[in-house]
Every structure is written in C-alpha cells, then in structure tokens.
Motif scaffolding. Structure first.
Motif, short mmCIF file in Angstrom:
data_model
loop_
_atom_site.label_atom_id
_atom_site.label_comp_id
_atom_site.label_asym_id
_atom_site.label_seq_id
_atom_site.Cartn_x
_atom_site.Cartn_y
_atom_site.Cartn_z
N UNK A 163 -13.52 0.45 -17.01
CA UNK A 163 -12.25 0.63 -16.31
C UNK A 163 -11.44 -0.65 -16.39
N UNK A 164 -10.16 -0.56 -16.65
CA UNK A 164 -9.31 -1.73 -16.75
C UNK A 164 -8.71 -2.04 -15.40
N UNK A 165 -8.13 -3.24 -15.29
CA UNK A 165 -7.58 -3.67 -14.00
C UNK A 165 -6.39 -2.82 -13.59
N UNK A 166 -5.80 -2.07 -14.51
CA UNK A 166 -4.67 -1.23 -14.16
C UNK A 166 -5.10 0.08 -13.50
N UNK A 167 -6.40 0.40 -13.58
CA UNK A 167 -6.91 1.65 -13.03
C UNK A 167 -7.47 1.40 -11.63
N UNK A 168 -6.59 1.35 -10.66
CA UNK A 168 -6.96 1.03 -9.29
C UNK A 168 -6.72 2.24 -8.41
N UNK A 169 -7.73 2.65 -7.65
CA UNK A 169 -7.56 3.78 -6.76
C UNK A 169 -6.89 3.34 -5.47
N UNK A 170 -6.39 4.32 -4.71
CA UNK A 170 -5.74 4.07 -3.43
C UNK A 170 -4.64 3.02 -3.54
N UNK A 171 -3.62 3.19 -4.39
CA UNK A 171 -2.57 2.19 -4.50
C UNK A 171 -1.81 2.05 -3.19
N UNK A 172 -1.37 0.85 -2.85
CA UNK A 172 -0.68 0.66 -1.57
C UNK A 172 0.66 1.37 -1.56
N UNK A 173 1.09 1.81 -0.39
CA UNK A 173 2.40 2.41 -0.24
C UNK A 173 3.48 1.35 -0.35
N UNK A 174 4.68 1.75 -0.69
CA UNK A 174 5.80 0.82 -0.69
C UNK A 174 5.96 0.26 0.72
N UNK A 175 6.19 -1.02 0.83
CA UNK A 175 6.29 -1.65 2.14
C UNK A 175 7.41 -2.66 2.15
N UNK A 176 7.66 -3.21 3.31
CA UNK A 176 8.76 -4.15 3.46
C UNK A 176 8.36 -5.57 3.08
N UNK A 177 7.08 -5.84 2.91
CA UNK A 177 6.66 -7.20 2.62
C UNK A 177 6.25 -7.34 1.16
N UNK A 178 6.50 -8.53 0.63
CA UNK A 178 6.16 -8.82 -0.76
C UNK A 178 5.26 -10.04 -0.88
N UNK A 179 4.85 -10.60 0.25
CA UNK A 179 4.00 -11.79 0.26
C UNK A 179 3.34 -11.88 1.63
N UNK A 180 2.39 -12.81 1.75
CA UNK A 180 1.75 -13.03 3.05
C UNK A 180 2.61 -13.89 3.97
N UNK A 237 -9.37 -9.66 -5.12
CA UNK A 237 -8.14 -10.25 -5.68
C UNK A 237 -6.97 -9.86 -4.79
N UNK A 238 -6.26 -10.82 -4.20
CA UNK A 238 -5.09 -10.48 -3.39
C UNK A 238 -4.03 -9.79 -4.26
N UNK A 239 -3.40 -8.76 -3.69
CA UNK A 239 -2.36 -8.04 -4.41
C UNK A 239 -0.99 -8.68 -4.24
N UNK A 240 -0.88 -9.61 -3.29
CA UNK A 240 0.40 -10.23 -2.97
C UNK A 240 0.35 -11.73 -3.22
#
Length: 296
Positions: free
Chosen positions: A1-18, A197-200
């Motif tokens: 499986x490649x890193x692009x094949x991720x289950x449960x992708x996060x919903x669009x949200x208002x934040x783009x960083x921590x 791996x952090x997504x943000x």
C-alpha cells in the motif's frame, strides 16, 4: 500500500495547522513569539487542554531557531516538562542558551499560556543538550534492528486502527484525529508498534523540520504504552517526556514501540523505542501519575 492509500480521510475543517502565528497582543512582551493553537491540538483527556505532542513540537521548533544551524552540533537529549494544564488561550514562547559551547551546549525554551484575566503562566519547559557531531560509524552499535515493516507497506489510517490497544473513545479524538497511523506487532512483550505522521504543519505557513515533526508525535507513547488500560477506571496523564537520540530522525514518519511499567504506589513510567524509516533513532521515557477514576 502506498502513502496515498489512507483510510478514514479527515473531513474538511477550518484549521490548516496546529498553531497560527500571531502578532504580540497589545501591551505584551514583544521578545516572545506568539501563537494561537487551533482545535487540532486538543487532548484526549479534556477538550479544554492541549495534547502534549503539539506544544512539545512547538518548543523544539523554538530551540532549533535559537541555535546556529551551522555550528556542527546536533540535538542529543530533549526533556519536556509539563508544569500545568496547557490551555487553548494565546500561547507564547521564549528561548535562551544557559550553557553555550563549541562541543557541548544547552538550550531551553518555555511556553506560557494567557488566561482569561490576560495574565500569563508558565505551563511547559524544554531543556536540550546539543553535542558536536563527528564520524563514529566505526563503532556504531544499535540495540534494535529496524522495524520489520515500513509504513508504506502497511494499511494506513487517520487515527488509531482497531489493531492498536487504545481506549476506543480516543481513536480519532482531537490531535489523534490529525495523525496518520500504520501499525504492526511490537517487540516489547505484547506491544503494538506504530508509525505516526502528523497530517498538518506545526505552524501555519511553515515547513516543519524533521526534528520538530518527530517531537510532535513522540508524546503519544504514553497512551500507546498503556495498552488496554481503561480510562473510565484509571487516568495516567504524564508529567514529562525525555528523549535520548543516537542520531537525528529524518523523513515524515516516526515509529514508536512503547510499554508502560505501572507500579503499585500510584505512578508509572512509559518507555519506548523510537525509529524512522532508516532504523533505530533513540528511546523515550515518560512519568505518569496513576489515579483511580471516581465512578460515583
């Protein structure tokens, strides 16, 4: 499986960083760097406080910026002390170098949070030793081989999959829901080793360094090491995280294989072996206060 094949992708949200960098509020000390934490930092223990990972990453980022990157030294040990609940108000950070040196130096950073009355209190402090780097490959001796499977060879999830023994309610909560996770059997008894791996990005508008990215997730070892300990019956919030490195972590992934040692006198310690995709990078240790949850 490649890193692009991720289950449960996060919903669009208002934040783009921590954290969002902000200008110093009126009347506040301009010698500090100021940040507004986003909801992406929220702890599993309470929606009013931060998970320990993002503020640790923020303090490591501050220490990296405080030192000369060309001085030939590398971070060898980092200790994060949690002095109080790390709230969601305005955060500010300062750094200093109490022990300069050409071969060995020490750098510190402190995080303060603004309360409702406008005053700040210190909630976290980091101390790091930096050592002169040289070629010691002739005597390299690592205690563990690389983890047998790399994250791109494993199923990846946003938050913790069912194969990881962790409280069910925590699998996608707050900060945990912003981290990509890949799991495999661990080496510490019945542990499960995970790639994280952090997504943000840590700070909006910046590329996060490999070191700061690693420290953003290493605090998770406290929860992983507890296995199936029930948070409705026990709490085990950690007071610190100390990491000893034998080299600098590289790449976007951090592997953690953790196990808690719970004593009979109300406190515990979680220990973890740490990896990147090239192999062993060091170990972490965390102290936790054990407390029975009042069912009444």
């Amino acid at each position: 499986m490649t890193s692009s094949q991720v289950t449960d992708p996060p919903r669009e949200s208002e934040f783009t960083a921590y954290f969002e960098p902000i200008a110093p509020p009126a009347g506040d000390d301009p010698e500090y760097a100021y940040f507004q934490p986003t909801v992406a930092v929220v702890s599993v223990w309470s929606p009013q406080i931060q998970h320990g990972g993002p503020p640790t990453g923020l303090l490591v980022r501050a220490m990296e910026k405080a030192v000369d990157p060309g001085d030939g030294q590398q971070f060898s040990r980092v200790t994060m002390e949690i002095l109080g609940a790390i709230g969601l108000g305005v955060n500010r950070v300062r750094t200093w170098i109490p022990r300069p040196g050409r071969q060995i130096s020490q750098v510190c950073a402190e995080l303060e949070v603004r309360g409702a009355d406008g005053t700040y209190r210190s909630v976290a402090r980091t101390t790091a030793w930096r050592l002169r780097s040289s070629d010691s490959s002739a005597i390299q001796d690592l205690p563990r081989p690389p983890l047998p499977e790399l994250p791109d060879d494993l199923p990846q999830n946003t938050g913790f999959p069912e194969s990881v023994e962790i409280p069910e309610a925590w699998r996608h909560m707050g900060f945990i829901g912003t981290v990509t996770v890949a799991a495999q059997p661990g080496r510490l008894g019945d542990s499960t080793a995970v790639w994280l791996r952090p997504r943000l990005p840590l700070v909006a508008g910046e590329e996060t360094s490999d070191l700061a990215r690693a420290f953003t997730v290493i605090d998770v070892a406290n929860g992983l090491g507890a296995g199936d300990l029930d948070p409705t019956r026990w709490s085990w919030m950690n007071t610190d995280t100390t990491v000893h490195l034998v080299r600098q972590p590289t790449g976007g992934w951090v592997g953690i294989d953790a196990k808690m040692a719970a004593g009979a006198d109300g406190y515990a310690a979680s220990f973890a072996d740490l990896y990147d995709t090239s192999g062993f990078v060091g170990r972490s240790a965390q102290t936790s206060l054990l407390a029975a949850v009042d069912a009444g």
